[in-house]
Enzyme design. Structure first.
Site, mmCIF file in Angstrom:
data_model
loop_
_atom_site.group_PDB
_atom_site.id
_atom_site.type_symbol
_atom_site.label_atom_id
_atom_site.label_comp_id
_atom_site.label_asym_id
_atom_site.label_seq_id
_atom_site.Cartn_x
_atom_site.Cartn_y
_atom_site.Cartn_z
ATOM 1 N N LEU A 138 0.857 -1.180 0.000
ATOM 2 C CA LEU A 138 0.000 0.000 0.000
ATOM 3 C C LEU A 138 0.894 1.231 0.000
ATOM 4 O O LEU A 138 1.989 1.210 0.560
ATOM 5 C CB LEU A 138 -0.896 0.038 1.244
ATOM 6 C CG LEU A 138 -1.934 -1.075 1.434
ATOM 7 C CD1 LEU A 138 -2.688 -0.868 2.747
ATOM 8 C CD2 LEU A 138 -2.908 -1.134 0.267
ATOM 9 N N ASP A 139 0.399 2.312 -0.600
ATOM 10 C CA ASP A 139 1.122 3.582 -0.536
ATOM 11 C C ASP A 139 1.257 4.025 0.916
ATOM 12 O O ASP A 139 0.443 3.661 1.773
ATOM 13 C CB ASP A 139 0.375 4.666 -1.320
ATOM 14 C CG ASP A 139 0.301 4.372 -2.811
ATOM 15 O OD1 ASP A 139 1.191 3.663 -3.317
ATOM 16 O OD2 ASP A 139 -0.657 4.841 -3.457
ATOM 17 N N GLU A 140 2.245 4.846 1.174
ATOM 18 C CA GLU A 140 2.486 5.325 2.542
ATOM 19 C C GLU A 140 1.253 5.968 3.150
ATOM 20 O O GLU A 140 0.925 5.742 4.321
ATOM 21 C CB GLU A 140 3.656 6.320 2.537
ATOM 22 C CG GLU A 140 4.006 6.858 3.899
ATOM 23 C CD GLU A 140 5.208 7.800 3.877
ATOM 24 O OE1 GLU A 140 5.535 8.375 4.933
ATOM 25 O OE2 GLU A 140 5.821 7.968 2.799
#
Length: 295
Positions: A138-140
């Site tokens: 997942l993106d940050e």
């Protein structure tokens, strides 16, 4: 063939359709490489009816093939002892809730402060000798479900399941702008890198195919915001963020694709995940509800 786990062994009961196949042929659909099969063989971790055999051995109906695949491994990330919320766990998969603002793994395994480090500490605390293997990322700025593979033997099959859309992933997003209540749309737009911004992606006719199914759940007229459910059919980097921005409904607080000022966390959450267990064949469905202030 029917399978069962008898730790540290994975046991196969040979059925009629497997009659006459070699062990190497039986393991091929599992993504077990030639090198991995050779390692199993020389370490005598392949048995047929209780006796060590070579991978060239042929099986017959009623045989029991056993592979010693659950091995003790050394942690490959620095343990970081912070609380981690476990959503689901079995012998093959660990599902963890990732907070917004945390990256999944560091760019250097000697560093700490990531979800992978927290999972390494969890394995250590619970006496599990596993390396940390995220099945997806997942993106940050995105919160929610992240899956980890606990056994290297099953990793290729899980990677294959993800690529073939056999691991269903559903997200919640809050977007800028009001959409029609209960509206549904499919965004089928290829995505490629943005040559003007190395960190961003964009809709591009020469990009990779990308499909996102969107359903409107709720609207807030006063705030001019909409809560939507997004079902991924493909898994491109920034896919949901790029697709929603392409219809002028960027995610709230998205620092890359929403021109409005950021005032808090990005409103994107990995909400649900479902897959078929590789051993039992049962359907597993999990959910991670976002915090109340998400919407």
């Amino acid at each position: 063939m029917t399978l069962r786990i008898d730790t540290p062994w994975l046991r196969f009961s040979v059925s009629a359709e497997a009659e006459g196949q070699t062990i190497a042929e039986l393991l091929a659909p599992w993504g077990c490489s030639k090198a991995a099969r050779y390692k199993l063989e020389i370490e005598q971790r392949i048995t047929l009816n209780g006796q060590p055999v070579r991978q060239s051995a042929k099986v017959k109906v009623g045989d029991e093939l056993a592979l010693k695949v659950f091995q003790q491994e050394e942690p490959d990330f620095v343990p970081w002892a912070i609380p981690v919320r476990i959503l689901y766990e079995d012998e093959l998969i660990l599902a963890v809730s990732k907070p917004a603002g945390m990256i999944v793994h560091p760019d250097d395994k000697g560093k700490t402060g990531t979800l992978a480090n927290a999972v390494a500490a969890y394995y250590l605390r619970t006496g599990q000798h596993c390396t940390v293997r995220p099945i997806h990322r997942l993106d940050e700025g995105t919160s929610g479900i992240v899956l980890f593979s606990k056994c290297p033997f099953f990793q290729p099959k899980l990677d294959q399941a993800l690529a073939r859309k056999q691991i269903a992933r559903t997200y919640l997003a809050v977007v800028s702008g009001v959409m029609k209540p209960k509206d549904r749309l499919t965004l089928d737009k290829p995505i490629g890198r943005d040559r003007h911004n190395a960190k961003a992606y964009r809709i591009s006719p020469t990009g990779k195919p990308a499909v996102t199914h969107v359903e409107v759940l709720r609207c807030r007229q006063k705030e001019k915001q909409t809560l939507v459910r997004c079902q991924l059919e493909t898994g491109r980097t920034h896919q949901i963020r790029v697709h929603l921005a392409s219809i002028q409904r960027p995610i709230v607080n998205d620092p890359l694709y929403n021109p409005r000022p950021v005032q808090g966390r990005m409103k994107l959450h990995a909400w649900k995940c479902a897959w078929t267990d590789l051993v039992s064949g049962r359907r597993v469905e999990i959910m991670d509800e976002p915090e109340t202030e998400f919407w």
